[in-house]
Motif scaffolding. Structure first.
Motif, short mmCIF file in Angstrom:
data_model
loop_
_atom_site.label_atom_id
_atom_site.label_comp_id
_atom_site.label_asym_id
_atom_site.label_seq_id
_atom_site.Cartn_x
_atom_site.Cartn_y
_atom_site.Cartn_z
N LEU A 49 0.81 -1.21 0.00
CA LEU A 49 0.00 0.00 0.00
C LEU A 49 0.85 1.27 0.00
O LEU A 49 0.46 2.28 -0.58
CB LEU A 49 -0.94 0.01 1.21
CG LEU A 49 -2.06 -1.02 1.20
CD1 LEU A 49 -2.83 -0.99 2.51
CD2 LEU A 49 -3.02 -0.77 0.04
N LEU A 57 -3.17 2.90 -6.26
CA LEU A 57 -4.02 3.26 -5.14
C LEU A 57 -4.39 4.73 -5.11
O LEU A 57 -4.73 5.27 -4.06
CB LEU A 57 -3.31 2.87 -3.83
CG LEU A 57 -2.76 1.44 -3.81
CD1 LEU A 57 -2.04 1.17 -2.52
CD2 LEU A 57 -3.86 0.43 -4.06
N ARG A 82 -8.03 -3.21 8.28
CA ARG A 82 -8.78 -2.01 7.93
C ARG A 82 -7.95 -0.75 8.16
O ARG A 82 -8.01 0.20 7.39
CB ARG A 82 -10.07 -1.94 8.74
CG ARG A 82 -11.12 -2.98 8.35
CD ARG A 82 -12.41 -2.77 9.12
NE ARG A 82 -13.41 -3.76 8.79
CZ ARG A 82 -14.22 -3.70 7.74
NH1 ARG A 82 -14.12 -2.66 6.92
NH2 ARG A 82 -15.11 -4.64 7.51
N PHE A 85 -5.78 0.36 5.34
CA PHE A 85 -6.46 1.02 4.22
C PHE A 85 -7.00 2.40 4.58
O PHE A 85 -7.45 3.13 3.71
CB PHE A 85 -7.63 0.15 3.74
CG PHE A 85 -7.22 -1.06 2.95
CD1 PHE A 85 -7.17 -1.02 1.56
CD2 PHE A 85 -6.88 -2.25 3.59
CE1 PHE A 85 -6.79 -2.14 0.83
CE2 PHE A 85 -6.50 -3.36 2.88
CZ PHE A 85 -6.46 -3.31 1.48
N HIS A 88 -6.05 5.52 2.65
CA HIS A 88 -6.28 5.49 1.20
C HIS A 88 -7.79 5.59 0.97
O HIS A 88 -8.49 4.60 0.87
CB HIS A 88 -5.72 4.21 0.58
CG HIS A 88 -4.25 4.03 0.79
ND1 HIS A 88 -3.30 4.67 0.04
CD2 HIS A 88 -3.57 3.31 1.72
CE1 HIS A 88 -2.10 4.33 0.46
NE2 HIS A 88 -2.24 3.51 1.48
N LEU A 91 -9.82 3.56 -1.68
CA LEU A 91 -9.91 2.11 -1.55
C LEU A 91 -11.00 1.76 -0.54
O LEU A 91 -10.83 2.00 0.66
CB LEU A 91 -8.58 1.50 -1.12
CG LEU A 91 -7.43 1.65 -2.11
CD1 LEU A 91 -6.17 0.98 -1.57
CD2 LEU A 91 -7.77 1.06 -3.46
N ASN A 221 -13.77 5.01 4.75
CA ASN A 221 -13.11 3.93 5.48
C ASN A 221 -13.06 4.21 6.97
O ASN A 221 -13.27 3.32 7.80
CB ASN A 221 -11.68 3.71 4.94
CG ASN A 221 -11.65 2.80 3.74
OD1 ASN A 221 -12.48 1.90 3.61
ND2 ASN A 221 -10.70 3.01 2.86
#
Length: 229
Positions: A49, A57, A82, A85, A88, A91, A221
């Motif tokens: 990532l 990404l 989680r 991410f 980002h 995503l 997210n």
């Protein structure tokens, strides 16, 4: 998601990497090797990532499925993934997919609609709906999952029509006649109109403490991470 064959082909790909990223029609699969220590999984995921796969990404919204196969994750381990991410915003983790759930994936294929949903037209789907275009006044979109409008939403949008209170409605520009998530209805989301209508960044409506709220997609997210705790 794609057919069962696509999932099986993805899992059968030989790889020495703890995490394998595979592009599919609807987004990205992150496949976790089953016989690798979780610490190695987490480290490899963070490296990808932040490093070697960073170019993949950035840009528009990308749906992500974490394919864990027969691996069993604790709540803490799932949260750690989680967290990887969370920085980002493009995503969006859709699901942690077990081996059994891959067999059901064909039943939740997102509907991608290219064009304008015009007045008097009703677009309904079991699963998510992605509209490459606008929803005009008098047009209606309904989904059991999420709704993404890559244009202006002027008509009516109803996400989570079968009781999914975590469903969202996302659009580049919000001018809705009506927003509805599960049983909650809103004609005018309680948010700053200048932020919504003047922004070129995609935003989404969701339920916060039982009320409709609107925020930027970069926070999705983070919000879903809080909901999962």
């Amino acid at each position: 998601m794609e057919s069962m064959t696509a999932w099986e082909n993805a899992r059968s790909l030989p790889s020495k990497s703890p995490v394998t990223i595979k592009g599919v029609r609807d987004g990205l699969l992150f496949l976790l090797q089953e016989n690798v220590a979780f610490e190695d999984i987490l480290q490899d995921l963070e490296n990808k990532l932040k490093g070697s796969h960073q170019k993949l990404l950035v840009g528009p919204i990308v749906h992500v499925w974490i394919v864990i196969g027969k691996r069993v994750l604790t709540e803490e381990q799932e949260q750690q993934i989680r967290n990887c991410f969370s920085s980002h915003g493009n995503l969006i983790i859709q699901k942690f997919v077990t081996e059994e759930e891959t067999k059901e994936s064909a039943h939740s294929t997102p509907l991608v609609y290219k064009g304008t949903v015009r007045s008097g037209q009703i677009l309904q789907h079991e699963g998510d709906i992605i509209i490459i275009g606008d929803v005009n006044y008098g047009g209606e979109v309904a989904a059991t999952g999420d709704i993404f409008v890559m244009g202006t939403l002027r008509g009516t949008a109803h996400a989570g029509i079968k009781g999914n209170r975590k469903a969202i409605i996302a659009a580049v520009y919000f001018r809705p006649t009506q927003l509805r998530i599960c049983e909650v209805i809103s004609r005018s989301p309680d948010t700053n109109q200048q932020t919504i209508y003047g922004s070129t960044e995609m935003e989404f409506a969701y339920l916060r403490d039982g009320q409709m709220a609107v925020d930027r997609m970069t926070y999705l997210n983070l919000i879903r991470n809080k909901e999962s705790k």
